[in-house]
Write a protein that holds these residues in place. Structure first.
Motif, PDB file in Angstrom:
ATOM      1  N   THR A   1       0.886  -1.004   0.361  1.00 28.47           N
ATOM      2  CA  THR A   1       0.102   0.036  -0.054  1.00 28.47           C
ATOM      3  C   THR A   1       0.877   1.455   0.173  1.00 28.47           C
ATOM      4  O   THR A   1       2.077   1.178   0.890  1.00 28.47           O
ATOM      5  N   PHE A   2       0.399   2.103  -0.894  1.00 30.54           N
ATOM      6  CA  PHE A   2       0.729   3.664  -0.971  1.00 30.54           C
ATOM      7  C   PHE A   2       0.109   4.396  -0.174  1.00 30.54           C
ATOM      8  O   PHE A   2      -0.919   4.305  -0.216  1.00 30.54           O
ATOM      9  N   THR A   3       1.368   5.091   1.109  1.00 25.43           N
ATOM     10  CA  THR A   3       0.632   5.716   2.009  1.00 25.43           C
ATOM     11  C   THR A   3       0.980   7.244   1.786  1.00 25.43           C
ATOM     12  O   THR A   3       2.601   7.448   1.098  1.00 25.43           O
ATOM     13  N   PRO A   4       0.699   7.930   2.498  1.00 20.02           N
ATOM     14  CA  PRO A   4       1.040   9.752   1.826  1.00 20.02           C
ATOM     15  C   PRO A   4       1.686  10.601   2.679  1.00 20.02           C
ATOM     16  O   PRO A   4       2.425   9.831   3.795  1.00 20.02           O
ATOM     17  N   THR A   5       2.550  11.150   2.252  1.00 20.21           N
ATOM     18  CA  THR A   5       3.273  12.900   2.554  1.00 20.21           C
ATOM     19  C   THR A   5       3.155  13.249   3.326  1.00 20.21           C
ATOM     20  O   THR A   5       2.594  13.594   1.665  1.00 20.21           O
ATOM     21  N   ARG A   6       3.420  15.110   3.481  1.00 22.04           N
ATOM     22  CA  ARG A   6       4.011  16.055   3.114  1.00 22.04           C
ATOM     23  C   ARG A   6       4.985  16.373   2.437  1.00 22.04           C
ATOM     24  O   ARG A   6       6.120  16.421   3.382  1.00 22.04           O
ATOM     25  N   HIS A   7       5.431  15.714   1.614  1.00 24.54           N
ATOM     26  CA  HIS A   7       6.727  16.195   0.476  1.00 24.54           C
ATOM     27  C   HIS A   7       6.072  17.355  -0.958  1.00 24.54           C
ATOM     28  O   HIS A   7       5.680  17.924  -0.662  1.00 24.54           O
ATOM     29  N   PHE A   8       7.342  16.723  -1.869  1.00 23.82           N
ATOM     30  CA  PHE A   8       7.294  17.730  -2.946  1.00 23.82           C
ATOM     31  C   PHE A   8       8.084  16.696  -3.635  1.00 23.82           C
ATOM     32  O   PHE A   8       9.017  16.056  -3.244  1.00 23.82           O
ATOM     33  N   SER A   9       7.370  16.468  -4.923  1.00 23.61           N
ATOM     34  CA  SER A   9       7.926  15.461  -6.095  1.00 23.61           C
ATOM     35  C   SER A   9       9.143  16.543  -6.666  1.00 23.61           C
ATOM     36  O   SER A   9       8.529  17.479  -7.394  1.00 23.61           O
ATOM     37  N   GLY A  10      10.238  15.710  -7.387  1.00 25.05           N
ATOM     38  CA  GLY A  10      10.683  16.012  -8.705  1.00 25.05           C
ATOM     39  C   GLY A  10      12.003  15.994  -8.224  1.00 25.05           C
ATOM     40  O   GLY A  10      11.964  16.054  -6.938  1.00 25.05           O
ATOM     41  N   ARG A  11      12.880  16.148  -9.020  1.00 27.41           N
ATOM     42  CA  ARG A  11      14.110  16.141  -8.409  1.00 27.41           C
ATOM     43  C   ARG A  11      15.520  16.943  -9.932  1.00 27.41           C
ATOM     44  O   ARG A  11      16.605  17.237  -9.302  1.00 27.41           O
ATOM     45  N   GLY A  12      14.604  17.603 -10.325  1.00 28.13           N
ATOM     46  CA  GLY A  12      14.985  18.660 -11.491  1.00 28.13           C
ATOM     47  C   GLY A  12      14.215  20.042 -11.442  1.00 28.13           C
ATOM     48  O   GLY A  12      13.364  20.351 -10.475  1.00 28.13           O
ATOM     49  N   LEU A  13      14.886  21.069 -12.202  1.00 29.38           N
ATOM     50  CA  LEU A  13      14.079  22.628 -12.048  1.00 29.38           C
ATOM     51  C   LEU A  13      12.401  22.388 -12.859  1.00 29.38           C
ATOM     52  O   LEU A  13      11.478  23.438 -12.420  1.00 29.38           O
ATOM     53  N   SER A  14      12.198  21.752 -13.666  1.00 30.72           N
ATOM     54  CA  SER A  14      11.477  21.690 -14.688  1.00 30.72           C
ATOM     55  C   SER A  14       9.865  20.785 -14.405  1.00 30.72           C
ATOM     56  O   SER A  14       9.181  20.740 -14.518  1.00 30.72           O
ATOM     57  N   ASP A  15      10.511  19.876 -13.331  1.00 33.00           N
ATOM     58  CA  ASP A  15       9.468  18.358 -13.179  1.00 33.00           C
ATOM     59  C   ASP A  15       8.752  18.545 -11.944  1.00 33.00           C
ATOM     60  O   ASP A  15       8.378  17.334 -11.250  1.00 33.00           O
ATOM     61  N   ARG A  16       8.663  19.847 -11.058  1.00 33.18           N
ATOM     62  CA  ARG A  16       8.282  19.739  -9.858  1.00 33.18           C
ATOM     63  C   ARG A  16       6.735  19.655  -9.909  1.00 33.18           C
ATOM     64  O   ARG A  16       6.116  19.979 -11.163  1.00 33.18           O
ATOM     65  N   MET A  17       6.309  18.953  -9.768  1.00 32.51           N
ATOM     66  CA  MET A  17       4.572  18.026  -9.396  1.00 32.51           C
ATOM     67  C   MET A  17       4.313  17.512 -10.119  1.00 32.51           C
ATOM     68  O   MET A  17       2.747  17.888 -10.591  1.00 32.51           O
ATOM     69  N   LYS A  18       5.207  16.669 -11.095  1.00 32.02           N
ATOM     70  CA  LYS A  18       4.423  15.589 -11.632  1.00 32.02           C
ATOM     71  C   LYS A  18       4.487  14.145 -11.928  1.00 32.02           C
ATOM     72  O   LYS A  18       4.652  13.702 -12.083  1.00 32.02           O
ATOM     73  N   SER A  19       5.001  14.035 -10.077  1.00 32.97           N
ATOM     74  CA  SER A  19       4.514  12.424  -9.658  1.00 32.97           C
ATOM     75  C   SER A  19       4.436  13.007  -8.023  1.00 32.97           C
ATOM     76  O   SER A  19       4.491  13.569  -7.800  1.00 32.97           O
ATOM     77  N   LEU A  20       3.740  11.767  -7.697  1.00 32.18           N
ATOM     78  CA  LEU A  20       4.123  11.621  -6.279  1.00 32.18           C
ATOM     79  C   LEU A  20       4.395  11.343  -5.769  1.00 32.18           C
ATOM     80  O   LEU A  20       6.203  11.090  -6.037  1.00 32.18           O
ATOM     81  N   TRP A  21       4.488  11.463  -4.051  1.00 30.97           N
ATOM     82  CA  TRP A  21       5.484  11.191  -3.251  1.00 30.97           C
ATOM     83  C   TRP A  21       4.697  10.400  -1.723  1.00 30.97           C
ATOM     84  O   TRP A  21       3.539  10.503  -1.291  1.00 30.97           O
ATOM     85  N   GLY A  22       5.915   9.514  -1.347  1.00 27.71           N
ATOM     86  CA  GLY A  22       4.787   8.837  -0.245  1.00 27.71           C
ATOM     87  C   GLY A  22       5.433   8.069   0.680  1.00 27.71           C
ATOM     88  O   GLY A  22       6.676   7.600   0.125  1.00 27.71           O
ATOM     89  N   GLY A  23       4.620   7.210   1.245  1.00 23.88           N
ATOM     90  CA  GLY A  23       5.773   6.212   2.290  1.00 23.88           C
ATOM     91  C   GLY A  23       5.398   4.913   1.606  1.00 23.88           C
ATOM     92  O   GLY A  23       4.371   4.232   0.258  1.00 23.88           O
ATOM     93  N   TRP A  24       5.402   3.671   2.805  1.00 26.67           N
ATOM     94  CA  TRP A  24       4.689   2.245   1.793  1.00 26.67           C
ATOM     95  C   TRP A  24       4.880   1.487   2.935  1.00 26.67           C
ATOM     96  O   TRP A  24       5.064   1.303   3.602  1.00 26.67           O
TER      97      TRP A  24
END
Length: 192
Positions: free
Chosen positions: A43-66
Motif C-alpha cells: 500500500t502506498f501511503t501519503p506524506t507531506r513533501h514535494f516531488s521532482g529532482r530537477g528544475l522543471s519536473d516539480r509536482m509531476k509525480s506523487l511522493w509517499g511511504g509504503w
C-alpha cells in the motif's frame, strides 16, 4: 534483469520507461492504492513533501511511504515528509505496525514542512501505531546545515526513550529482522 515488477508512485513510470524498463513491468500507485504481489499486500501511503529532482519536473509525480503486510508482519516505511494528521490516518487504516522505518534526518527550520525533526519522527510513529521504530534518511551524509551527522540519531533515541518506544538502530549495512533489538550507539565511534 533481476527485477520482475516495479511498484512506484504515480508519475515515476515515465522515468523507468525512458530508462528501458518495459511498461508492463511497472505498476503506479496513487495514495492509498493497494496491490497484492506474491502474498505481500503493498500500500502506498501519503506524506507531506514535494516531488521532482530537477528544475522543471516539480509536482509531476506523487511522493509517499509504503506498507508491506504479510500473514506474519506489518511493516511501514514513512517516506520523506513533514509532520501532519496523515500519520494518525495511516495508523487507523493500516496499523498497528510491527516496525516502522521513520524518516529522521535532513531536517531544518527552513524546510520544516517537508522533513521530520527527530521528536516528530517518534511522535508520527506513535500516531501511526508502530510497535518498534527505526530512524532512516540520516546515516549517509548531512544535507542540512542545521544539524551534525549524528544529531538525528541521538535526538531520535532520546525522544524514543522519553516516550518508552522500542527502537532499533542497526549498523549501516547490517542485516536485521523486525524483532531485532539494536540499541548500541555505534555511530559515536565513527564521529571524530
Amino acid at each position: 534483469g533481476k527485477v520482475k515488477q516495479y511498484f512506484v508512485a504515480m508519475g515515476v513510470k515515465r522515468h523507468l520507461v525512458h530508462w528501458g524498463i518495459p511498461a508492463e513491468s511497472i505498476t503506479e500507485f496513487d495514495w492509498w492504492d493497494s496491490k497484492l504481489w506474491e502474498e505481500v499486500s503493498i500500500t502506498f501511503t501519503p506524506t507531506r513533501h514535494f516531488s521532482g529532482r530537477g528544475l522543471s519536473d516539480r509536482m509531476k509525480s506523487l511522493w509517499g511511504g509504503w506498507v508491506f503486510k504479510t500473514a506474519s508482519e506489518n511493516i511501514w516505511i514513512s517516506g520523506d515528509g513533514g509532520y501532519g494528521k496523515h500519520f494518525k490516518e495511516i495508523g487507523e487504516r493500516l496499523g498497528p505496525f510491527d516496525i516502522a522505518f521513520m524518516e529522521c534526518g535532513q531536517y531544518n527550520d527552513d524546510w520544516h514542512d517537508i522533513h521530520l525533526f527527530p521528536d516528530e519522527s517518534v511522535q508520527a510513529a506513535i500516531d501511526a501505531r508502530a510497535k518498534k521504530i527505526m530512524p532512516i534518511h540520516w546515516a549517509g551524509f548531512p544535507l542540512s546545515y542545521q544539524h551534525s551527522w549524528t544529531e538525528p540519531a541521538e535526538e531520535f533515541v532520546q525522544a524514543a526513550t522519553n516516550h518508552q518506544m522500542a527502537y532499533s538502530l542497526p549498523v549501516v549495512g547490517q542485516l536485521f529482522e523486525a524483532s531485532s533489538s539494536n540499541t548500541e550507539k555505534w555511530w559515536l565511534a565513527l564521529n571524530h
